[in-house]
Design a protein around this motif. Structure first.
Motif, PDB file in Angstrom:
ATOM      1  N   LYS A 226       0.843  -1.210   0.000  1.00  0.00           N
ATOM      2  CA  LYS A 226       0.000   0.000   0.000  1.00  0.00           C
ATOM      3  C   LYS A 226       0.871   1.249   0.000  1.00  0.00           C
ATOM      4  O   LYS A 226       0.978   1.952   0.995  1.00  0.00           O
ATOM      5  N   GLY A 227       1.514   1.481  -1.126  1.00  0.00           N
ATOM      6  CA  GLY A 227       2.363   2.657  -1.276  1.00  0.00           C
ATOM      7  C   GLY A 227       1.666   3.723  -2.093  1.00  0.00           C
ATOM      8  O   GLY A 227       0.445   3.731  -2.236  1.00  0.00           O
ATOM      9  N   ILE A 228       2.462   4.616  -2.656  1.00  0.00           N
ATOM     10  CA  ILE A 228       1.935   5.706  -3.473  1.00  0.00           C
ATOM     11  C   ILE A 228       1.947   5.251  -4.931  1.00  0.00           C
ATOM     12  O   ILE A 228       2.957   4.753  -5.424  1.00  0.00           O
ATOM     13  N   PHE A 229       0.841   5.423  -5.610  1.00  0.00           N
ATOM     14  CA  PHE A 229       0.755   5.032  -7.013  1.00  0.00           C
ATOM     15  C   PHE A 229       0.206   6.180  -7.842  1.00  0.00           C
ATOM     16  O   PHE A 229      -0.580   6.987  -7.362  1.00  0.00           O
ATOM     17  N   GLN A 230       0.618   6.223  -9.095  1.00  0.00           N
ATOM     18  CA  GLN A 230       0.004   7.107 -10.072  1.00  0.00           C
ATOM     19  C   GLN A 230      -0.838   6.202 -10.966  1.00  0.00           C
ATOM     20  O   GLN A 230      -0.351   5.189 -11.478  1.00  0.00           O
ATOM     21  N   ILE A 231      -2.100   6.556 -11.122  1.00  0.00           N
ATOM     22  CA  ILE A 231      -3.023   5.722 -11.887  1.00  0.00           C
ATOM     23  C   ILE A 231      -3.212   6.329 -13.268  1.00  0.00           C
ATOM     24  O   ILE A 231      -3.450   7.526 -13.398  1.00  0.00           O
ATOM     25  N   VAL A 232      -3.094   5.490 -14.286  1.00  0.00           N
ATOM     26  CA  VAL A 232      -3.303   5.946 -15.660  1.00  0.00           C
ATOM     27  C   VAL A 232      -4.112   4.888 -16.402  1.00  0.00           C
ATOM     28  O   VAL A 232      -3.872   3.698 -16.245  1.00  0.00           O
ATOM     29  N   THR A 233      -5.091   5.360 -17.174  1.00  0.00           N
ATOM     30  CA  THR A 233      -5.868   4.455 -18.022  1.00  0.00           C
ATOM     31  C   THR A 233      -5.426   4.667 -19.457  1.00  0.00           C
ATOM     32  O   THR A 233      -5.477   5.783 -19.979  1.00  0.00           O
ATOM     33  N   ILE A 234      -4.967   3.590 -20.072  1.00  0.00           N
ATOM     34  CA  ILE A 234      -4.558   3.623 -21.478  1.00  0.00           C
ATOM     35  C   ILE A 234      -5.755   3.132 -22.294  1.00  0.00           C
ATOM     36  O   ILE A 234      -6.129   1.967 -22.215  1.00  0.00           O
ATOM     37  N   PRO A 235      -6.380   4.033 -23.069  1.00  0.00           N
ATOM     38  CA  PRO A 235      -7.533   3.615 -23.878  1.00  0.00           C
ATOM     39  C   PRO A 235      -7.102   2.732 -25.051  1.00  0.00           C
ATOM     40  O   PRO A 235      -5.935   2.711 -25.431  1.00  0.00           O
ATOM     41  N   GLU A 236      -8.067   2.017 -25.603  1.00  0.00           N
ATOM     42  CA  GLU A 236      -7.795   1.171 -26.774  1.00  0.00           C
ATOM     43  C   GLU A 236      -7.372   2.020 -27.959  1.00  0.00           C
ATOM     44  O   GLU A 236      -7.829   3.141 -28.130  1.00  0.00           O
ATOM     45  N   GLY A 237      -6.517   1.457 -28.782  1.00  0.00           N
ATOM     46  CA  GLY A 237      -6.177   2.063 -30.061  1.00  0.00           C
ATOM     47  C   GLY A 237      -5.082   3.103 -30.053  1.00  0.00           C
ATOM     48  O   GLY A 237      -4.730   3.621 -31.105  1.00  0.00           O
ATOM     49  N   LEU A 238      -4.516   3.438 -28.897  1.00  0.00           N
ATOM     50  CA  LEU A 238      -3.446   4.433 -28.883  1.00  0.00           C
ATOM     51  C   LEU A 238      -2.164   3.831 -29.459  1.00  0.00           C
ATOM     52  O   LEU A 238      -1.843   2.678 -29.209  1.00  0.00           O
ATOM     53  N   THR A 239      -1.453   4.643 -30.199  1.00  0.00           N
ATOM     54  CA  THR A 239      -0.146   4.229 -30.702  1.00  0.00           C
ATOM     55  C   THR A 239       0.882   4.390 -29.584  1.00  0.00           C
ATOM     56  O   THR A 239       0.605   5.024 -28.564  1.00  0.00           O
ATOM     57  N   VAL A 240       2.059   3.838 -29.792  1.00  0.00           N
ATOM     58  CA  VAL A 240       3.132   3.985 -28.812  1.00  0.00           C
ATOM     59  C   VAL A 240       3.420   5.468 -28.586  1.00  0.00           C
ATOM     60  O   VAL A 240       3.594   5.912 -27.451  1.00  0.00           O
ATOM     61  N   ARG A 241       3.447   6.245 -29.667  1.00  0.00           N
ATOM     62  CA  ARG A 241       3.716   7.680 -29.556  1.00  0.00           C
ATOM     63  C   ARG A 241       2.644   8.376 -28.719  1.00  0.00           C
ATOM     64  O   ARG A 241       2.930   9.234 -27.888  1.00  0.00           O
ATOM     65  N   GLU A 242       1.376   8.006 -28.905  1.00  0.00           N
ATOM     66  CA  GLU A 242       0.280   8.610 -28.137  1.00  0.00           C
ATOM     67  C   GLU A 242       0.331   8.183 -26.670  1.00  0.00           C
ATOM     68  O   GLU A 242       0.055   8.975 -25.780  1.00  0.00           O
ATOM     69  N   ILE A 243       0.696   6.919 -26.425  1.00  0.00           N
ATOM     70  CA  ILE A 243       0.840   6.442 -25.045  1.00  0.00           C
ATOM     71  C   ILE A 243       1.965   7.209 -24.360  1.00  0.00           C
ATOM     72  O   ILE A 243       1.824   7.650 -23.218  1.00  0.00           O
ATOM     73  N   ALA A 244       3.071   7.395 -25.068  1.00  0.00           N
ATOM     74  CA  ALA A 244       4.216   8.142 -24.514  1.00  0.00           C
ATOM     75  C   ALA A 244       3.799   9.569 -24.180  1.00  0.00           C
ATOM     76  O   ALA A 244       4.159  10.102 -23.132  1.00  0.00           O
ATOM     77  N   ALA A 245       3.010  10.192 -25.056  1.00  0.00           N
ATOM     78  CA  ALA A 245       2.544  11.570 -24.823  1.00  0.00           C
ATOM     79  C   ALA A 245       1.620  11.630 -23.605  1.00  0.00           C
ATOM     80  O   ALA A 245       1.710  12.554 -22.788  1.00  0.00           O
ATOM     81  N   LEU A 246       0.735  10.639 -23.465  1.00  0.00           N
ATOM     82  CA  LEU A 246      -0.180  10.589 -22.325  1.00  0.00           C
ATOM     83  C   LEU A 246       0.595  10.421 -21.014  1.00  0.00           C
ATOM     84  O   LEU A 246       0.334  11.125 -20.035  1.00  0.00           O
ATOM     85  N   LEU A 247       1.553   9.499 -20.992  1.00  0.00           N
ATOM     86  CA  LEU A 247       2.350   9.275 -19.785  1.00  0.00           C
ATOM     87  C   LEU A 247       3.163  10.519 -19.427  1.00  0.00           C
ATOM     88  O   LEU A 247       3.336  10.839 -18.253  1.00  0.00           O
ATOM     89  N   ASP A 248       3.650  11.228 -20.448  1.00  0.00           N
ATOM     90  CA  ASP A 248       4.408  12.447 -20.223  1.00  0.00           C
ATOM     91  C   ASP A 248       3.502  13.545 -19.659  1.00  0.00           C
ATOM     92  O   ASP A 248       3.857  14.236 -18.711  1.00  0.00           O
TER      93      ASP A 248
END
Length: 190
Positions: A70-92
């Protein structure tokens, strides 16, 4: 780390963990804490991650948090269909990872070999899901987590022999269908 924060790294022995907790004044005695953890069998059950202790917490609660992860987490939802570049942009954008480092790791031959994608690329193998990442998780580990989720989710379907296609052929076909149907252009980035 901030006062009251402790980062448990992969490979940290319990003695090191106890020293980190003592250095932050989260526990008062590292030796007794280590002995007690060994007696109750929790010394081998701790989870890596970033933990924050803002209030006075009993040694028992400290140990329970470490054992349950039970530590500290950052939660992210990766939607369907994103490219690697779009996933990288979202995480950034969410300040979870550097876009540049994600793209760099996605093209790293050693990482691709680790997940069995040498010569194929990672595009299409980052599973859309909700993820919980510890702040500061290396970009390589983020990609490994997402490809492992792909393997866990898709491999059972492929093992049912519904198709004689390879996983890479299935991913390629799904990508073509998505582009042909225009799904990619209709979805929001976030």
């Amino acid at each position: 780390t901030l006062p009251g924060e402790v980062r448990i790294e992969q490979g940290d022995s319990f003695v090191i963990v106890a020293r980190k907790l003592r250095a932050q004044n989260i526990i008062s005695n590292a030796i007794f804490f280590s002995l007690w953890a060994r007696v109750v069998g929790f010394d081998k059950k701790i989870h890596q991650g970033l933990y924050r202790f803002t209030d006075a917490v009993s040694p028992r609660e400290v140990l329970e948090r470490l054992a349950t992860g039970k530590g500290i987490f950052q939660i992210v939802t990766i939607p369907e269909g994103l490219t690697v570049r779009e996933i990288a942009a979202l995480l950034d954008k969410m300040q979870i990872a550097s876009q540049e480092k994600i793209l760099e790791a996605a093209n790293d031959p050693a990482l691709l070999a680790t997940v069995g994608l040498q010569g194929k690329g990672i595009e299409g193998y980052l599973f859309p899901n909700t993820y919980h990442f510890v702040p500061g998780t290396p970009e390589r580990d983020i990609l490994l987590t997402m490809t492992e989720q792909f393997r866990k989710s898709v491999q059972p379907l492929l093992n049912q022999n519904v198709t004689e296609m390879t996983p890479h052929e299935v991913v390629t076909l799904a990508s073509i269908i998505e582009k042909e149907t225009g799904v990619e252009s209709e979805r929001p980035l976030v």
